[in-house]
Scaffold this motif. Structure first.
Motif, PDB file in Angstrom:
ATOM      1  N   SER A 121      45.218  37.847  38.547  1.00  0.00           N
ATOM      2  CA  SER A 121      44.339  37.634  37.392  1.00  0.00           C
ATOM      3  C   SER A 121      43.210  36.693  37.804  1.00  0.00           C
ATOM      4  N   GLY A 122      41.982  37.063  37.463  1.00  0.00           N
ATOM      5  CA  GLY A 122      40.816  36.287  37.882  1.00  0.00           C
ATOM      6  C   GLY A 122      40.239  36.754  39.211  1.00  0.00           C
ATOM      7  N   GLU A 123      40.971  37.643  39.905  1.00  0.00           N
ATOM      8  CA  GLU A 123      40.477  38.167  41.184  1.00  0.00           C
ATOM      9  C   GLU A 123      39.670  39.438  40.922  1.00  0.00           C
ATOM     10  N   HIS A 124      38.640  39.672  41.701  1.00  0.00           N
ATOM     11  CA  HIS A 124      37.811  40.855  41.509  1.00  0.00           C
ATOM     12  C   HIS A 124      37.755  41.652  42.787  1.00  0.00           C
ATOM     13  N   VAL A 125      37.729  42.946  42.627  1.00  0.00           N
ATOM     14  CA  VAL A 125      37.777  43.838  43.771  1.00  0.00           C
ATOM     15  C   VAL A 125      36.501  44.668  43.770  1.00  0.00           C
ATOM     16  N   SER A 126      35.973  44.916  44.949  1.00  0.00           N
ATOM     17  CA  SER A 126      34.797  45.774  45.049  1.00  0.00           C
ATOM     18  C   SER A 126      35.152  47.193  44.602  1.00  0.00           C
ATOM     19  N   PRO A 127      34.270  47.833  43.846  1.00  0.00           N
ATOM     20  CA  PRO A 127      34.538  49.221  43.430  1.00  0.00           C
ATOM     21  C   PRO A 127      34.598  50.172  44.626  1.00  0.00           C
TER      22      PRO A 127
END
Ligand SMILES: [Zn+2]
Length: 182
Positions: free
Chosen positions: A47-53
């Motif tokens: 949670s709070g982590e973002h991944v490149s599309p």
């Protein structure tokens, strides 16, 4: 010389300890048993982590329905060209990942009925089938609400502005939003 009863009891106890150490506390690497911690193989994104599309090496992205993944990546390309930060906060999820999200929601909301308004159970979740993707940040969500239909992408639940599915043909019209996943 025959083994004394106390010695064989000792051996049995030692063997049990070894078995417990091998099978109990520390799951083998790559294990997906019910007790293994959630990891990238479950599509788990902190949670709070973002991944490149475009992170096709991650199961969260790789296991999306190919048509959804392609549409999402074309939209991301255009949104990024327009200056928006476009990230994936959740994509494909394993059944046990979805189940743990649902169990957490039941705990947080106090009932199965209320939890279902926010998190779909594992057997009906479109994340488990690879047919849904959650997008951030808020500005990118707004961009996608406006332009998503050009790619076939639609916000399907009124209470989840980040949740998109392939729900129309490119350039078509998005179906009416449902209030929530229940
Ligand atoms: Zn979602």
């Amino acid at each position: 010389m025959p083994t004394s009863p106390s010695r064989s009891r000792y051996r049995a106890a030692a063997l049990l300890l070894v078995l417990a150490a091998l099978t109990g506390c520390a799951p083998a690497p790559g294990s997906t048993g019910p007790s293994a911690p959630l990891g990238p193989d479950d599509g788990f994104i902190e949670s709070g982590e973002h991944v490149s599309p475009f992170a096709d090496d991650l199961p969260a992205i790789a296991n999306l329905d190919p048509a959804l993944r392609e549409a999402m990546q074309r939209a991301a390309q255009d949104a990024i060209a327009d200056g928006f930060d476009f990230v994936v906060t959740s994509g494909w999820r394993s059944e046990r990942y979805q189940q743990s999200l649902f169990d957490d929601a039941v705990r947080d909301y106090g009932s199965v009925e209320e939890a279902r308004r926010w998190v779909a159970p594992a057997d009906v979740s479109s994340h488990v089938t690879g047919n849904a993707v959650d997008i951030g940040f808020t500005d990118a969500d707004s961009w996608l609400s406006q332009h998503g239909a050009d790619y076939g992408l639609c916000q399907t639940y009124a209470n989840e502005m980040w949740h998109f599915e392939l729900a129309t043909t490119p350039g078509g019209e998005c179906p009416a939003q449902r209030n929530d996943p229940s």
